[in-house]
Design an enzyme around this catalytic site. Structure first.
Site: not given
Ligand SMILES: O=P(O)(O)O[C@H]1O[C@H](CO)[C@@H](O)[C@H](O)[C@H]1O
Ligand SMILES: O=P(O)(O)O[C@H]1O[C@H](CO)[C@@H](O)[C@H](O)[C@H]1O
Lengths: 346, 346
Positions: B26, B50, B53, B59, B112, B152, B158, B160, B163, B165, B167, B310, B322
């Site tokens: 694919r 930040c 830092c 906040a 940072h 993350n 996700g 934010s 820096h 870090h 969790q 992906k 997939q």
């Molecule tokens: O088939 P498409 O529209 O090119 O691709 C989209 O849908 C697929 C099926 O959910 C996913 O595997 C792909 O990652 C997504 O980009």
């Molecule tokens: O906790 P953060 O960094 O603000 O948020 C990030 O990590 C979390 C834990 O995986 C997720 O729930 C949030 O959706 C993501 O944005």
């Protein structure tokens, strides 16, 4: 249940047996992360560069007919192929098996600028009827034991073309999500001699807290165990095990509730609301599956606005899915939206 | 196994009991969808805006100390709270229970502009040792039965704040992912009286096809059942059930292999490679969990370049995960990258 509106808790998904962590107090968190491009409506009903518009030539050289109604064709870059040598492989702890199937693209309309919420109920009914036809055709093929109908809407959901369309991936093996749902429904059916989802629907209709829209044949609601911020479900009142069992009236009412639900979605953040939607139904391997109650689910990623989505990352990947607003708050927000699409009101 | 390099097939995850659909052919699909912003390295070692830092005010008004080594604090907007009224709720088909816990933020460095691959092994060792300390502290608390350490990395995952870090979310209940892995490991332990992951590691070391990096105490590889395009796993050679059991030398070698792996990641697309990484280990509820073999997994979203990821949407949400490239192709690509970070070479 007052406690659950403010305090972290887990909810149980009766269809999959999985839990979701709900952290209602967490919406106070300031967001300094990624902002998405807000989705816009295409302005042109025909785009000469679009490989789904009528009469255009696709990447593989095929030419689309000048279709007037929903139109389906085999995906030019299919993830599943029809002819695959059958292999069942085990070597110590490595285990694999071949998979075969067919991937189709379903153009909802010849009009490039439309989306389900702004199509007429009659036009969406044509889509529902094409789904029915494809389900029957594919499901009857030798070696096709499950037919997955779905739509990825919006760039943020991996959709690569704004032309209104969905997909069908039909395959030999039964997908994991379906096995889980078969198991739970069967268990309930055997114990109670009735549909799990039917019983759940009765309870929700009595409670009214998570109900969004009703018509004669269908109900749209936010499931108690919703994972995505504005996740919803459309459930037929009558236990049909797959889409082919819907009568002509039911097909119309299915289209009607899809239009109403997606209109409310667009109105929530005044944007073309992205989502992945899919129909879960009984396998086509010849089993009776009398426990199966077909339903359609919508998994939309937006959380706070047209540009801030929920990320299912870190904790969600390694531990359990997690959400920041309760199902009841989401239901309240969706339900309170107008049935008139915001673009027609503007 | 030649067939599997070109043909769609499913592979089995021995740790979760789930399957992934692999569609190697694919990759020829043209991509007209969403392009992400490529991740860049921050240029400033200190950012006055930040909230992570040293010496900055967060906040909620708290002031970070002028920390010189990895530093942890309780998340100001935690998804889990310590004091939650205990409720176990069932009403017909609605089922919920309260959840309590503690969320912590782990700053990897006061600088940072750094990320794990560009930190010194000694500095990453300090991070590993802070993970160990936190795991022990949290795990010993009454009502904390599982400790999830994760990171993350990158806006697309996700995150934010750039820096460096990670969790820790520590909680009362055992997450779904952990229950699945406990079940499979226990089954194998009871039948074979040895570690499932240890046996798998032996097999991979003999085959060499998916091995990426080795040192005296750890091996990094692409698991046979990888879901994300460049998903990898770091496995300790010795069966330790959790991170606290690592010796000082092992902690150093863990840091060393993390540095090497994340450096190769950055080199693949010459970008600060986004991912969610997490450590899966035994619960802290007092059980013996002798079957548990701790490991760290990396789930990175990039597929084709620093801007094309992906999407786990539609089919993946409703049916099965997939992937488009095989685990072997991914392993080959990661393994062939230099151990020198591309920014130091440029
Ligand atoms: O088939 P498409 O529209 O090119 O691709 C989209 O849908 C697929 C099926 O959910 C996913 O595997 C792909 O990652 C997504 O980009
Ligand atoms: O906790 P953060 O960094 O603000 O948020 C990030 O990590 C979390 C834990 O995986 C997720 O729930 C949030 O959706 C993501 O944005």
């Amino acid at each position: 249940m007052q406690d659950f509106n403010d305090n972290p808790h887990k909810r149980y998904n009766i269809l999959t047996g999985e839990w979701v962590l709900v952290s209602p107090h967490r919406t106070k968190r300031p967001w300094q992360g990624k902002n998405e491009e807000p989705a816009k409506f295409s302005q042109e009903s025909y785009d000469s560069e679009c490989y789904l518009c009528p009469t255009n030539t696709r990447a593989n050289g095929e030419v689309n007919p000048d279709y007037k109604k929903p139109y389906s064709f085999t995906n030019d870059f299919a993830a599943l192929l029809k002819e695959v040598p059958e292999v069942d492989f085990t070597d110590g702890l490595l285990k694999a098996k071949s998979e075969s199937g067919i991937c189709k693209v379903i153009c909802f309309s010849p009009n490039h600028a439309l989306t389900l919420p702004v199509m007429k109920v009659e036009e969406i009914t044509d889509v529902v009827q094409l789904w029915q036809k494809e389900f029957l055709l594919l499901g009857e093929l030798e070696g096709i034991n499950y037919v997955q109908i779905f739509e990825n809407k919006g760039a943020v959901m991996g959709c690569s073309n704004p032309h209104p369309h969905g997909q069908i991936w039909a395959q030999r093996s039964i997908p994991g999500e379906i096995s889980k749902k078969t198991e739970r429904q069967k268990e309930f059916w055997q114990t109670h001699k009735k549909s799990l989802l039917g019983a759940y629907l009765d309870q929700e209709l009595a409670l009214k807290e998570r109900i969004l829209i009703e018509n004669d044949d269908f109900v749209a609601l936010v499931p108690y165990w919703a994972v995505w911020p504005y996740e919803t479900m459309i459930i037929p009142r009558r236990k049909v095990k797959d889409i082919s069992e819907l009568t002509t009236t039911e097909a119309y009412n299915f289209a009607e509730i899809i239009k109403k639900l997606t209109t409310k979605y667009d109105n929530v953040f005044k944007t073309s609301f992205p989502y992945s939607a899919g129909i879960h139904q009984a396998p086509t391997d010849g089993g009776s599956y009398e426990e199966w109650h077909m339903h359609m689910s919508f998994y939309p990623p937006l959380l706070r606005s047209s540009t801030v989505k929920k990320f299912m990352v870190g904790y969600e990947m390694f531990a359990d899915p997690q959400r920041d607003i309760t199902a009841e708050q989401a239901a309240q927000k969706i339900r309170s939206q107008s049935d008139e699409h915001y673009t027609t009101v503007l």
